[in-house]
Design a protein around this motif. Structure first.
Motif, PDB file in Angstrom:
ATOM      1  N   ASP A 192       0.853  -1.130  -0.020  1.00  0.00           N
ATOM      2  CA  ASP A 192       0.039   0.107   0.165  1.00  0.00           C
ATOM      3  C   ASP A 192       0.838   1.149   0.007  1.00  0.00           C
ATOM      4  O   ASP A 192       1.919   1.319   0.787  1.00  0.00           O
ATOM      5  CB  ASP A 192      -0.985  -0.035   0.941  1.00  0.00           C
ATOM      6  N   ARG A 248      -0.238   4.057   1.065  1.00  0.00           N
ATOM      7  CA  ARG A 248      -0.258   4.935   2.115  1.00  0.00           C
ATOM      8  C   ARG A 248       0.242   4.587   3.432  1.00  0.00           C
ATOM      9  O   ARG A 248      -0.173   5.071   4.178  1.00  0.00           O
ATOM     10  CB  ARG A 248      -1.857   5.117   2.180  1.00  0.00           C
ATOM     11  N   PHE A 280       2.507  -0.133  -5.737  1.00  0.00           N
ATOM     12  CA  PHE A 280       2.619  -1.560  -6.634  1.00  0.00           C
ATOM     13  C   PHE A 280       2.808  -1.086  -8.035  1.00  0.00           C
ATOM     14  O   PHE A 280       2.002  -0.348  -8.350  1.00  0.00           O
ATOM     15  CB  PHE A 280       1.452  -2.375  -6.343  1.00  0.00           C
TER      16      PHE A 280
HETATM   17  C1  FAD Z   1     -19.224   8.733   1.427  1.00  0.00           C
HETATM   18  C2  FAD Z   1     -19.102   7.236   1.234  1.00  0.00           C
HETATM   19  C3  FAD Z   1     -19.880   6.572   2.156  1.00  0.00           C
HETATM   20  C4  FAD Z   1     -19.854   5.185   1.960  1.00  0.00           C
HETATM   21  N1  FAD Z   1     -20.548   4.251   2.736  1.00  0.00           N
HETATM   22  C5  FAD Z   1     -20.426   2.935   2.661  1.00  0.00           C
HETATM   23  C6  FAD Z   1     -21.196   1.976   3.417  1.00  0.00           C
HETATM   24  O1  FAD Z   1     -22.058   2.607   4.228  1.00  0.00           O
HETATM   25  N2  FAD Z   1     -21.312   0.820   3.278  1.00  0.00           N
HETATM   26  C7  FAD Z   1     -20.295   0.294   2.378  1.00  0.00           C
HETATM   27  O2  FAD Z   1     -20.088  -0.911   2.424  1.00  0.00           O
HETATM   28  N3  FAD Z   1     -19.441   1.150   1.800  1.00  0.00           N
HETATM   29  C8  FAD Z   1     -19.724   2.198   1.831  1.00  0.00           C
HETATM   30  N4  FAD Z   1     -18.664   3.023   1.023  1.00  0.00           N
HETATM   31  C9  FAD Z   1     -17.813   2.422   0.162  1.00  0.00           C
HETATM   32  C10 FAD Z   1     -16.522   1.978   0.910  1.00  0.00           C
HETATM   33  O3  FAD Z   1     -15.973   3.110   1.162  1.00  0.00           O
HETATM   34  C11 FAD Z   1     -15.677   1.172  -0.329  1.00  0.00           C
HETATM   35  O4  FAD Z   1     -16.298   0.403  -0.927  1.00  0.00           O
HETATM   36  C12 FAD Z   1     -14.334   0.468   0.269  1.00  0.00           C
HETATM   37  O5  FAD Z   1     -13.595   1.611   0.929  1.00  0.00           O
HETATM   38  C13 FAD Z   1     -13.631  -0.191  -0.944  1.00  0.00           C
HETATM   39  O6  FAD Z   1     -12.334  -0.651  -0.075  1.00  0.00           O
HETATM   40  P1  FAD Z   1     -11.259  -1.370  -1.070  1.00  0.00           P
HETATM   41  O7  FAD Z   1     -10.294  -1.605  -0.194  1.00  0.00           O
HETATM   42  O8  FAD Z   1     -11.713  -1.959  -2.223  1.00  0.00           O
HETATM   43  O9  FAD Z   1     -10.602   0.139  -1.711  1.00  0.00           O
HETATM   44  P2  FAD Z   1     -10.191   1.332  -1.121  1.00  0.00           P
HETATM   45  O10 FAD Z   1     -10.823   1.737   0.259  1.00  0.00           O
HETATM   46  O11 FAD Z   1     -10.283   2.538  -2.305  1.00  0.00           O
HETATM   47  O12 FAD Z   1      -8.602   1.188  -0.915  1.00  0.00           O
HETATM   48  C14 FAD Z   1      -7.673   1.002  -1.907  1.00  0.00           C
HETATM   49  C15 FAD Z   1      -6.267   0.906  -1.262  1.00  0.00           C
HETATM   50  O13 FAD Z   1      -5.475   0.600  -2.426  1.00  0.00           O
HETATM   51  C16 FAD Z   1      -3.955   1.556  -2.169  1.00  0.00           C
HETATM   52  N5  FAD Z   1      -3.704   1.738  -3.541  1.00  0.00           N
HETATM   53  C17 FAD Z   1      -4.352   2.101  -4.738  1.00  0.00           C
HETATM   54  N6  FAD Z   1      -3.448   2.012  -5.819  1.00  0.00           N
HETATM   55  C18 FAD Z   1      -2.320   1.386  -5.303  1.00  0.00           C
HETATM   56  C19 FAD Z   1      -1.094   0.952  -5.713  1.00  0.00           C
HETATM   57  N7  FAD Z   1      -0.862   0.983  -7.148  1.00  0.00           N
HETATM   58  N8  FAD Z   1       0.049   0.658  -5.166  1.00  0.00           N
HETATM   59  C20 FAD Z   1      -0.237   0.442  -3.658  1.00  0.00           C
HETATM   60  N9  FAD Z   1      -1.388   0.905  -2.958  1.00  0.00           N
HETATM   61  C21 FAD Z   1      -2.426   1.168  -3.910  1.00  0.00           C
HETATM   62  C22 FAD Z   1      -4.949   2.836  -1.685  1.00  0.00           C
HETATM   63  O14 FAD Z   1      -3.779   3.592  -0.811  1.00  0.00           O
HETATM   64  C23 FAD Z   1      -5.910   2.411  -0.675  1.00  0.00           C
HETATM   65  O15 FAD Z   1      -5.251   2.111   0.591  1.00  0.00           O
HETATM   66  C24 FAD Z   1     -18.866   4.376   1.127  1.00  0.00           C
HETATM   67  C25 FAD Z   1     -18.105   5.146   0.231  1.00  0.00           C
HETATM   68  C26 FAD Z   1     -18.069   6.583   0.468  1.00  0.00           C
HETATM   69  C27 FAD Z   1     -17.185   7.445  -0.565  1.00  0.00           C
END
Ligand code: FAD
Length: 472
Positions: free
Chosen positions: A52, A54, A147
């Motif tokens: 990651d 971050r 990555f």
């Molecule tokens: C306002 C709002 C309200 C929400 N409410 C809900 C809710 O009530 N219920 C629900 O189920 N969902 C909700 N969501 C959705 C939820 O936040 C997302 O579905 C969730 O964060 C997705 O998780 P993820 O790990 O797939 O992606 P992300 O949380 O986007 O994490 C991606 C990670 O990948 C890392 N990354 C990206 N590219 C690279 C790279 N090339 N190399 C290394 N690291 C990288 C980033 O730094 C990050 O840490 C909400 C979203 C928003 C915006």
């Protein structure tokens, strides 16, 4: 980076039997859960490394970068459904949901039935902190770096799990393999529908049940908060408002600030309780596939790539299931690999057909629901809510009593549905008192936005047991 790659490659001379080597790009909630679940379920049959951008390292531990390091942590409140939480091992659940570490705000539903408890509200920052903390002392290798997909081949991994969120660059890099996403199913008259959302970090003086009812009777404002009143007020902007906000330096100087203030009044938010203001765009596309083979060195020496979480299915957050479906996508992949490894070490596309099917089911279920939160159906036609709430020209025809009556009708319908599912249901007098604070223009926007849709978006949820009855 180079040293880490060399180290990783060195430990790979014995490829390709066990352990299966998994690289996860992205350590948000989905990537972290995958690392934990693979490690716990497959034990020494798997070797997991997760990147990651971050994170930073201090000594042996990995931490989240802070504002000083150029990283603003996300604080939006996420609602996790209890059926989904039931899929997680109990020791992980205790860590994710410690006493006083979550709130119960939303009502019971199909996905959070009475026997499993109400959905849990947690800030995303807390979910990420708890998962990272949990994984620190395991065998998972935490790599605090971006990555780089061009180096995948040198990593020599069996599986690349892409968990980089909705703007994934690695998914883009492998677009020839995954195919391009189709915007048309989420377009109106050929125009791809994009909502622009103002997200205001706030503290509300309302009880959680009052906030829920006021959120459900309309679709201009959405407040999701924890028991202490802290959360985010999300405001769906019209096209004109979004353009003006882009041009202006601050929300306070825009011509539509008074309309936003109406939202603050509605949810009992004092001016001093407005914290950060952010704005983001949100749209949906239909993805064509979620798994592929990216490096074919030989039939037994390939890298299988999977899209998971938001990188797979970017879902409009209004109905709030993005992370829920992300966690289910993780559980499906883990169960699919678990089943395969019972039979031997080879991995071919056919071995994860069921997982691919689950991903399509998740896409269908959650995007269909979320689409109903972007549009309103009138007769045979669909209109974007962002267009409907653009009511300026119609002000002269406004009859305030009629608008309040319309909202009363929406209140009655919703409260009769939720009566046995939400404790401390507010009465109409309380709701009316808040609505009386608003301008006619805002009342009209609330009425035309429509209440939360429940008919088209309701129905059964995706049940993994259909596919993986034995993999426990
Ligand atoms: C306002 C709002 C309200 C929400 N409410 C809900 C809710 O009530 N219920 C629900 O189920 N969902 C909700 N969501 C959705 C939820 O936040 C997302 O579905 C969730 O964060 C997705 O998780 P993820 O790990 O797939 O992606 P992300 O949380 O986007 O994490 C991606 C990670 O990948 C890392 N990354 C990206 N590219 C690279 C790279 N090339 N190399 C290394 N690291 C990288 C980033 O730094 C990050 O840490 C909400 C979203 C928003 C915006």
């Amino acid at each position: 980076m180079e040293t880490l790659i060399k180290k990783y490659c060195k430990s790979k001379q014995t490829l390709r039997g066990l352990p299966i080597r998994v690289v996860i790009s992205g350590g948000g909630p989905v990537g972290l859960l995958l690392a934990i679940m693979l490690n716990e379920t497959l034990g020494n049959k798997v070797e997991v490394a997760i990147y990651d951008k971050r994170w930073k390292k201090n000594g042996k531990k990995v931490y989240w970068k802070t504002k000083k390091d150029g990283n603003t942590r996300r604080t939006q409140v996420i609602t996790l459904q209890s059926k989904l939480l039931k899929l997680l091992p109990s020791h992980l659940l205790e860590h994710l949901l410690p006493n006083n570490g979550f709130s119960e705000v939303w009502p019971y539903s199909q996905d959070s039935p009475i026997e499993l408890g109400r959905p849990k509200n947690i800030r995303i920052i807390d979910i990420e902190n708890r998962l990272l903390n949990y994984v620190q002392n395991s065998n998972v290798q935490l790599i605090p770096e971006k990555f780089q997909p061009e180096k995948t081949q040198s990593l020599n991994c069996d599986i690349l799990a892409i968990c980089e969120g909705v703007h994934s660059q690695t998914r883009q890099y492998y677009k020839s393999e995954f195919g391009l996403a189709d915007p048309f199913p989420y377009s109106i008259n050929g125009e791809h529908l994009e909502d622009v959302i103002l997200s205001i970090q706030v503290k509300s003086g309302l009880s959680t049940s009052e906030a829920v009812i006021l959120t459900l009777i309309q679709r201009r404002f959405l407040l999701n908060m924890t028991n202490d009143g802290y959360g985010h007020l999300n405001v769906r902007l019209t096209k004109g408002e979004a353009q003006e906000f882009k041009r202006s330096n601050s929300i306070f100087s825009t011509t539509f600030w008074p309309k936003i203030q109406d939202g603050l009044k509605l949810f009992s938010i004092q001016p001093n309780d407005v914290m950060e203001v952010n704005c983001f765009n949100i749209s949906m596309k239909h993805e064509s596939r979620f798994s592929t083979i990216i490096n074919y060195e030989s039939s037994s020496n390939a890298t299988h790539a999977f899209l998971l979480g938001d990188a797979a299915n970017g879902i409009h957050f209004w109905p709030g299931r993005g992370l829920n479906q992300g966690f289910v996508s993780v559980m499906s992949l883990v169960k699919s690999l678990q089943e395969r490894l019972l039979k031997g070490n080879v991995l071919r596309a056919a071995d994860y057909s069921k997982h691919e099917a689950v991903m399509h089911m998740l896409q269908h279920r959650h995007k269909s629901r979320a689409w109903e939160a972007m549009i309103r159906r009138v007769g045979n036609k669909s209109f974007s809510i962002r267009q409907l709430i653009d009511v300026d020209d119609e002000l002269l025809e406004t009859n305030r009593n009629q608008l309040l009556n319309d909202l009363f009708g929406q209140f009655v319908a919703i409260s009769s549905r939720l009566n046995s599912r939400l404790p401390n249901m507010p009465n109409w007098d309380m709701i009316k008192e808040r609505l009386e604070l608003l301008s006619n223009e805002t009342l009209k926007a609330l009425v035309v936005s429509g209440p939360w849709e429940t008919f088209w978006s309701g129905g059964p949820e995706i049940d993994l047991n259909i596919f993986y009855p034995k993999a426990n």
